[in-house]
Design a protein around this motif. Structure first.
Motif, PDB file in Angstrom:
ATOM      1  N   VAL A   1       0.835  -1.206   0.000  1.00  9.92           N
ATOM      2  CA  VAL A   1       0.000   0.000   0.000  1.00  9.92           C
ATOM      3  C   VAL A   1       0.863   1.247   0.000  1.00  9.92           C
ATOM      4  O   VAL A   1       0.672   2.169  -0.820  1.00  9.92           O
ATOM      5  CB  VAL A   1      -0.943  -0.006   1.217  1.00  9.92           C
ATOM      6  CG1 VAL A   1      -1.680   1.329   1.338  1.00  9.92           C
ATOM      7  CG2 VAL A   1      -1.949  -1.150   1.101  1.00  9.92           C
ATOM      8  N   PHE A   2       1.834   1.313   0.889  1.00  8.96           N
ATOM      9  CA  PHE A   2       2.671   2.502   0.989  1.00  8.96           C
ATOM     10  C   PHE A   2       3.492   2.730  -0.275  1.00  8.96           C
ATOM     11  O   PHE A   2       3.684   3.867  -0.710  1.00  8.96           O
ATOM     12  CB  PHE A   2       3.597   2.405   2.203  1.00  8.96           C
ATOM     13  CG  PHE A   2       2.885   2.443   3.519  1.00  8.96           C
ATOM     14  CD1 PHE A   2       1.806   3.293   3.732  1.00  8.96           C
ATOM     15  CD2 PHE A   2       3.286   1.617   4.566  1.00  8.96           C
ATOM     16  CE1 PHE A   2       1.147   3.328   4.957  1.00  8.96           C
ATOM     17  CE2 PHE A   2       2.641   1.646   5.787  1.00  8.96           C
ATOM     18  CZ  PHE A   2       1.562   2.505   5.979  1.00  8.96           C
ATOM     19  N   ALA A   3       3.986   1.643  -0.868  1.00  9.15           N
ATOM     20  CA  ALA A   3       4.781   1.772  -2.090  1.00  9.15           C
ATOM     21  C   ALA A   3       3.944   2.231  -3.272  1.00  9.15           C
ATOM     22  O   ALA A   3       4.489   2.672  -4.287  1.00  9.15           O
ATOM     23  CB  ALA A   3       5.461   0.439  -2.409  1.00  9.15           C
ATOM     24  N   SER A   4       2.626   2.124  -3.164  1.00  5.47           N
ATOM     25  CA  SER A   4       1.730   2.585  -4.219  1.00  5.47           C
ATOM     26  C   SER A   4       1.382   4.064  -4.092  1.00  5.47           C
ATOM     27  O   SER A   4       0.699   4.614  -4.948  1.00  5.47           O
ATOM     28  CB  SER A   4       0.425   1.764  -4.192  1.00  5.47           C
ATOM     29  OG  SER A   4       0.675   0.384  -4.373  1.00  5.47           O
ATOM     30  N   LEU A   5       1.835   4.695  -3.010  1.00  9.00           N
ATOM     31  CA  LEU A   5       1.539   6.106  -2.770  1.00  9.00           C
ATOM     32  C   LEU A   5       2.523   6.988  -3.520  1.00  9.00           C
ATOM     33  O   LEU A   5       3.728   6.938  -3.259  1.00  9.00           O
ATOM     34  CB  LEU A   5       1.626   6.395  -1.263  1.00  9.00           C
ATOM     35  CG  LEU A   5       1.482   7.840  -0.819  1.00  9.00           C
ATOM     36  CD1 LEU A   5       0.115   8.403  -1.202  1.00  9.00           C
ATOM     37  CD2 LEU A   5       1.734   7.963   0.681  1.00  9.00           C
ATOM     38  N   PRO A   6       2.051   7.788  -4.482  1.00  6.87           N
ATOM     39  CA  PRO A   6       2.962   8.686  -5.202  1.00  6.87           C
ATOM     40  C   PRO A   6       3.697   9.613  -4.235  1.00  6.87           C
ATOM     41  O   PRO A   6       3.108  10.153  -3.298  1.00  6.87           O
ATOM     42  CB  PRO A   6       2.017   9.477  -6.116  1.00  6.87           C
ATOM     43  CG  PRO A   6       0.824   8.591  -6.299  1.00  6.87           C
ATOM     44  CD  PRO A   6       0.663   7.881  -4.984  1.00  6.87           C
ATOM     45  N   GLY A   7       4.980   9.747  -4.447  1.00  6.26           N
ATOM     46  CA  GLY A   7       5.773  10.610  -3.588  1.00  6.26           C
ATOM     47  C   GLY A   7       6.276   9.946  -2.332  1.00  6.26           C
ATOM     48  O   GLY A   7       6.892  10.603  -1.492  1.00  6.26           O
TER      49      GLY A   7
END
Length: 230
Positions: free
Chosen positions: A29-35
């Motif tokens: 989930v976190f790795a899918s967050l842009p930036g």
């Protein structure tokens, strides 16, 4: 095409005996967050083995980890050793002195408790360890996600997905969290209603408790020693 500027530094603790889904579900989930730049923070850079045998290699270590916007401590059998590891506890406390989100999945909450971060805080963890939180002065809550100030705790194992989406909503807004949820097609429809002791058949609850008994007994001993209740 220009790269997205890093706006969020996110660190997940990785250690020998970590429950891999506690770690990899929120990581996804976190790795899918842009930036977002997501760090696997090890005690050192050596590859560790999860509780189910998956090798995991840290991307940084405690000494080199940057200041974070979110720190996550996953659970697993390995938390038993972490609860008395002064270097790890000092690292968590130091990160928590900054205005960041301090979080856990499953029995990672016990490590936050050992670090002294759950006193008078509402918190959750795996159902098999929920009552142990009170030894650290926490207020146990039987829920998938519990937030108390800057502390966010997730329930057992699969709750890491729910927790991570809630954390993304805090960092980047609900629309971003929902976009990630849709992209991952997170629409759970489990084949059995056995995911919690309240819904599982009694014989299944008994079998699960027996399977967790050895680790539970070890944790009781460790926590009693830490808190002076032995």
């Amino acid at each position: 095409m220009p790269q997205t500027e890093t706006r969020f530094e996110i660190g997940l603790l990785v250690f020998e005996g970590v429950q891999q889904l506690d770690l990899t579900a929120p990581y996804e989930v976190f790795a899918s967050l842009p930036g977002a730049r997501v760090h696997l923070v090890g005690l050192d850079r050596a590859t560790v083995t999860s509780s189910t045998g998956l090798p995991l290699t840290p991307t940084t270590d405690l000494a080199s980890c940057p200041g974070l916007d979110l720190l996550c401590v996953p659970g697993g059998i390995g938390v038993n050793a972490l609860m008395t590891n002064a270097v790890v506890l000092d690292f968590i406390r130091a990160q928590a002195e900054r205005p960041i989100l301090v979080t856990s999945v499953c029995t990672g909450a016990l490590v936050l408790g050992a670090a002294g971060l759950l006193k008078a805080k509402r918190a959750t963890t795996h159902w098999g360890a929920l009552d142990l939180l009170s030894a650290f002065g926490a207020i146990p809550v039987d829920a998938r996600i519990v937030r108390d100030g800057r502390i966010i705790t997730g329930g057992g194992v699969t709750a890491g997905l729910d927790f991570a989406l809630a954390a993304v909503a805090e960092l980047a807004g609900r629309m971003e969290a929902e976009t990630i949820q849709l992209a991952l097609e997170y629409a759970p429809a489990p084949p059995f209603s056995a995911g919690h002791p309240d819904t599982a058949p009694p014989e299944v609850v008994a079998a699960a408790r027996l399977r967790l008994a050895a680790s539970r007994a070890e944790r009781e001993t460790i926590i009693a020693a830490i808190t002076g209740r032995g």
